[in-house]
Design a protein around this motif. Structure first.
Motif, PDB file in Angstrom:
ATOM      1  N   MET A 191       0.845  -1.194   0.000  1.00 32.90           N
ATOM      2  CA  MET A 191       0.000   0.000   0.000  1.00 32.90           C
ATOM      3  C   MET A 191       0.880   1.244   0.000  1.00 32.90           C
ATOM      4  O   MET A 191       1.838   1.334   0.760  1.00 32.90           O
ATOM      5  N   ASP A 192       0.552   2.201  -0.862  1.00 37.75           N
ATOM      6  CA  ASP A 192       1.266   3.470  -0.854  1.00 37.75           C
ATOM      7  C   ASP A 192       0.246   4.606  -0.858  1.00 37.75           C
ATOM      8  O   ASP A 192      -0.966   4.379  -0.753  1.00 37.75           O
ATOM      9  N   SER A 193       0.737   5.838  -0.985  1.00 35.90           N
ATOM     10  CA  SER A 193      -0.162   6.992  -0.879  1.00 35.90           C
ATOM     11  C   SER A 193      -1.233   6.984  -1.969  1.00 35.90           C
ATOM     12  O   SER A 193      -2.369   7.414  -1.736  1.00 35.90           O
ATOM     13  N   LEU A 194      -0.903   6.492  -3.168  1.00 36.77           N
ATOM     14  CA  LEU A 194      -1.899   6.436  -4.237  1.00 36.77           C
ATOM     15  C   LEU A 194      -3.026   5.472  -3.869  1.00 36.77           C
ATOM     16  O   LEU A 194      -4.210   5.770  -4.075  1.00 36.77           O
ATOM     17  N   ASP A 195      -2.664   4.320  -3.302  1.00 36.60           N
ATOM     18  CA  ASP A 195      -3.688   3.367  -2.869  1.00 36.60           C
ATOM     19  C   ASP A 195      -4.637   4.010  -1.860  1.00 36.60           C
ATOM     20  O   ASP A 195      -5.858   3.839  -1.936  1.00 36.60           O
ATOM     21  N   PHE A 196      -4.068   4.754  -0.905  1.00 32.07           N
ATOM     22  CA  PHE A 196      -4.908   5.358   0.129  1.00 32.07           C
ATOM     23  C   PHE A 196      -5.795   6.459  -0.439  1.00 32.07           C
ATOM     24  O   PHE A 196      -6.935   6.635  -0.002  1.00 32.07           O
ATOM     25  N   ARG A 197      -5.291   7.190  -1.419  1.00 32.87           N
ATOM     26  CA  ARG A 197      -6.133   8.222  -2.038  1.00 32.87           C
ATOM     27  C   ARG A 197      -7.274   7.587  -2.830  1.00 32.87           C
ATOM     28  O   ARG A 197      -8.409   8.073  -2.802  1.00 32.87           O
ATOM     29  N   ILE A 198      -6.983   6.497  -3.521  1.00 29.10           N
ATOM     30  CA  ILE A 198      -8.039   5.770  -4.231  1.00 29.10           C
ATOM     31  C   ILE A 198      -9.055   5.223  -3.232  1.00 29.10           C
ATOM     32  O   ILE A 198     -10.272   5.346  -3.417  1.00 29.10           O
ATOM     33  N   LEU A 199      -8.546   4.632  -2.158  1.00 27.55           N
ATOM     34  CA  LEU A 199      -9.422   4.060  -1.138  1.00 27.55           C
ATOM     35  C   LEU A 199     -10.308   5.134  -0.520  1.00 27.55           C
ATOM     36  O   LEU A 199     -11.507   4.921  -0.289  1.00 27.55           O
ATOM     37  N   GLY A 200      -9.728   6.303  -0.272  1.00 23.34           N
ATOM     38  CA  GLY A 200     -10.511   7.407   0.282  1.00 23.34           C
ATOM     39  C   GLY A 200     -11.650   7.815  -0.630  1.00 23.34           C
ATOM     40  O   GLY A 200     -12.770   8.087  -0.172  1.00 23.34           O
ATOM     41  N   MET A 201     -11.402   7.851  -1.943  1.00 24.48           N
ATOM     42  CA  MET A 201     -12.460   8.201  -2.894  1.00 24.48           C
ATOM     43  C   MET A 201     -13.557   7.141  -2.909  1.00 24.48           C
ATOM     44  O   MET A 201     -14.749   7.465  -2.977  1.00 24.48           O
ATOM     45  N   LEU A 202     -13.171   5.869  -2.834  1.00 17.78           N
ATOM     46  CA  LEU A 202     -14.166   4.795  -2.845  1.00 17.78           C
ATOM     47  C   LEU A 202     -14.984   4.768  -1.562  1.00 17.78           C
ATOM     48  O   LEU A 202     -16.177   4.446  -1.583  1.00 17.78           O
ATOM     49  N   ILE A 203     -14.362   5.104  -0.442  1.00 14.30           N
ATOM     50  CA  ILE A 203     -15.106   5.156   0.822  1.00 14.30           C
ATOM     51  C   ILE A 203     -16.146   6.263   0.769  1.00 14.30           C
ATOM     52  O   ILE A 203     -17.275   6.099   1.239  1.00 14.30           O
ATOM     53  N   ARG A 204     -15.781   7.389   0.170  1.00 15.92           N
ATOM     54  CA  ARG A 204     -16.731   8.504   0.065  1.00 15.92           C
ATOM     55  C   ARG A 204     -17.821   8.229  -0.961  1.00 15.92           C
ATOM     56  O   ARG A 204     -18.961   8.665  -0.795  1.00 15.92           O
ATOM     57  N   ASP A 205     -17.481   7.516  -2.041  1.00 15.19           N
ATOM     58  CA  ASP A 205     -18.476   7.209  -3.078  1.00 15.19           C
ATOM     59  C   ASP A 205     -17.988   6.003  -3.876  1.00 15.19           C
ATOM     60  O   ASP A 205     -17.183   6.140  -4.801  1.00 15.19           O
ATOM     61  N   SER A 206     -18.497   4.840  -3.519  1.00 14.68           N
ATOM     62  CA  SER A 206     -18.020   3.614  -4.173  1.00 14.68           C
ATOM     63  C   SER A 206     -18.553   3.464  -5.594  1.00 14.68           C
ATOM     64  O   SER A 206     -18.123   2.576  -6.328  1.00 14.68           O
ATOM     65  N   ARG A 207     -19.479   4.337  -6.004  1.00 12.89           N
ATOM     66  CA  ARG A 207     -19.997   4.273  -7.369  1.00 12.89           C
ATOM     67  C   ARG A 207     -19.217   5.174  -8.325  1.00 12.89           C
ATOM     68  O   ARG A 207     -19.532   5.233  -9.515  1.00 12.89           O
ATOM     69  N   VAL A 208     -18.216   5.852  -7.817  1.00 12.46           N
ATOM     70  CA  VAL A 208     -17.422   6.727  -8.674  1.00 12.46           C
ATOM     71  C   VAL A 208     -16.761   5.888  -9.768  1.00 12.46           C
ATOM     72  O   VAL A 208     -16.323   4.754  -9.530  1.00 12.46           O
ATOM     73  N   SER A 209     -16.709   6.422 -10.970  1.00 16.34           N
ATOM     74  CA  SER A 209     -16.156   5.654 -12.089  1.00 16.34           C
ATOM     75  C   SER A 209     -14.635   5.602 -12.010  1.00 16.34           C
ATOM     76  O   SER A 209     -13.990   6.466 -11.403  1.00 16.34           O
ATOM     77  N   TYR A 210     -14.065   4.582 -12.632  1.00 16.50           N
ATOM     78  CA  TYR A 210     -12.607   4.462 -12.671  1.00 16.50           C
ATOM     79  C   TYR A 210     -11.991   5.670 -13.378  1.00 16.50           C
ATOM     80  O   TYR A 210     -10.926   6.159 -12.987  1.00 16.50           O
ATOM     81  N   GLU A 211     -12.673   6.153 -14.409  1.00 19.94           N
ATOM     82  CA  GLU A 211     -12.156   7.303 -15.154  1.00 19.94           C
ATOM     83  C   GLU A 211     -12.126   8.558 -14.279  1.00 19.94           C
ATOM     84  O   GLU A 211     -11.184   9.352 -14.346  1.00 19.94           O
ATOM     85  N   THR A 212     -13.151   8.722 -13.437  1.00 20.02           N
ATOM     86  CA  THR A 212     -13.192   9.879 -12.541  1.00 20.02           C
ATOM     87  C   THR A 212     -12.070   9.807 -11.513  1.00 20.02           C
ATOM     88  O   THR A 212     -11.416  10.808 -11.208  1.00 20.02           O
ATOM     89  N   ILE A 213     -11.840   8.613 -10.966  1.00 21.94           N
ATOM     90  CA  ILE A 213     -10.742   8.429 -10.009  1.00 21.94           C
ATOM     91  C   ILE A 213      -9.412   8.771 -10.669  1.00 21.94           C
ATOM     92  O   ILE A 213      -8.586   9.503 -10.107  1.00 21.94           O
ATOM     93  N   ALA A 214      -9.206   8.253 -11.867  1.00 25.23           N
ATOM     94  CA  ALA A 214      -7.944   8.484 -12.572  1.00 25.23           C
ATOM     95  C   ALA A 214      -7.728   9.970 -12.843  1.00 25.23           C
ATOM     96  O   ALA A 214      -6.627  10.498 -12.640  1.00 25.23           O
TER      97      ALA A 214
END
Length: 302
Positions: free
Chosen positions: A1-24
């Motif tokens: 796990m690195d900082s990118l993983d945690f930022r992705i995880l944070g976005m999914l915790i806030r909204d798990s329906r967010v698209s992969y493209e939006t996360i990227a």
């Protein structure tokens, strides 16, 4: 796990329906990188489930977090198995120490006292050490039968596409998107993920418990905001108490910071554990949602 993983995880915790493209796009990485990171977190067990978290106050419930300490380490699993048989317990957080916590739904102080007494009876000779009340805002949206059917569909398939849902529910896609946005922004539901902190690789994962004295809401909020700004935080609940998941900190860092917190007059107690597993269930809320759908369908048929 690195900082990118945690930022992705944070976005999914806030909204798990967010698209992969939006996360990227939000994290300025290729979409393929975001997808690979998410799939890897699934593979290693960091993410265990997508879930639609429905506000329990829709059904007259409030949440209390009951903190307990096992009499011996070997008693902990027995305690947790006993607590999980209670339909009002929606989650149990295990740790690597003797501490664990149960998320309990209740309708008021008197009922909560009875539920805590039940927990005490089930876990004897272990003991309940404290009860924390997280902040919960009531929903600001009046629900229709259509809304209940949307919620039920999402609980069955949290990542369902808008087009498939619109077809199943016989709703125009644009109407469905508007209703879903209103349900989320109105505090009715929250698309999120269930994570397993014990599976984080190469990172210290600490769950901090901070119990506040009675006093200024502003002072407590200031303390919590200070923690949020200083630490790599994913979960945060207050005002009576803060339960915080902090990542990437050494034990010495945590202990130094907690000593500083303990010196504050607003803070009554602090301690930390290493969470290892989160066992959760939404069966009670799911049952209530199904009942609401049935009632709305019956009313519509009259």
């Amino acid at each position: 796990m690195d900082s990118l993983d945690f930022r992705i995880l944070g976005m999914l915790i806030r909204d798990s329906r967010v698209s992969y493209e939006t996360i990227a796009a939000a994290l300025d990485v290729p979409a393929e990188t975001a997808i690979n990171r998410i799939f890897r977190m699934w593979d290693v067990g960091v993410i265990s489930e997508y879930r639609i978290k429905v506000n329990p106050s829709l059904f007259g419930y409030k949440t209390a977090i009951v903190l307990a300490e096992a009499y011996r380490n070997y008693c902990k699993q027995k305690d947790i198995r006993a607590i999980r048989t209670m339909d009002r317990v929606t989650a149990v957080v295990e740790t690597t120490s003797k501490i664990y916590s149960a998320y309990v739904l209740h309708t008021g102080e008197q009922e909560l006292k009875g539920l805590v007494d039940q927990i005490k009876a089930k876990i004897t000779p272990s003991r309940v050490t404290n009860v924390v009340f997280p902040r919960e805002a009531p929903p600001s949206v009046k629900l229709s039968g259509q809304d209940w059917r949307i919620i039920e569909h999402l609980m069955d398939d949290p990542r369902a596409s808008v087009d498939n849902m619109a077809c199943d529910l016989q709703i125009a896609p644009k109407t469905l998107e508007r209703r879903m946005e209103k349900l989320i922004s109105g505090g009715v539901m929250a698309p999120t993920v269930v994570i397993q902190p014990g599976m984080f690789e190469g990172m210290f994962s600490n769950r901090l418990y901070i119990i506040f004295n009675d006093g200024s809401e502003r002072a407590r909020t200031g303390i919590v905001d200070g923690i949020k700004n200083k630490w790599n935080v994913i979960g945060l609940e207050h005002p009576q108490g803060a339960i915080i998941d902090v990542y990437g900190k050494t034990r010495r860092d945590i202990e130094d910071d907690l000593r500083s917190l303990k010196s504050m007059p607003e803070v009554r107690e602090t301690f930390y554990t290493l969470p290892s597993r989160i066992v959760s269930s939404d069966l009670l809320i799911r049952k209530k949602v199904i009942e609401a759908v049935y009632r709305s369908d019956s009313t519509a048929g009259l």
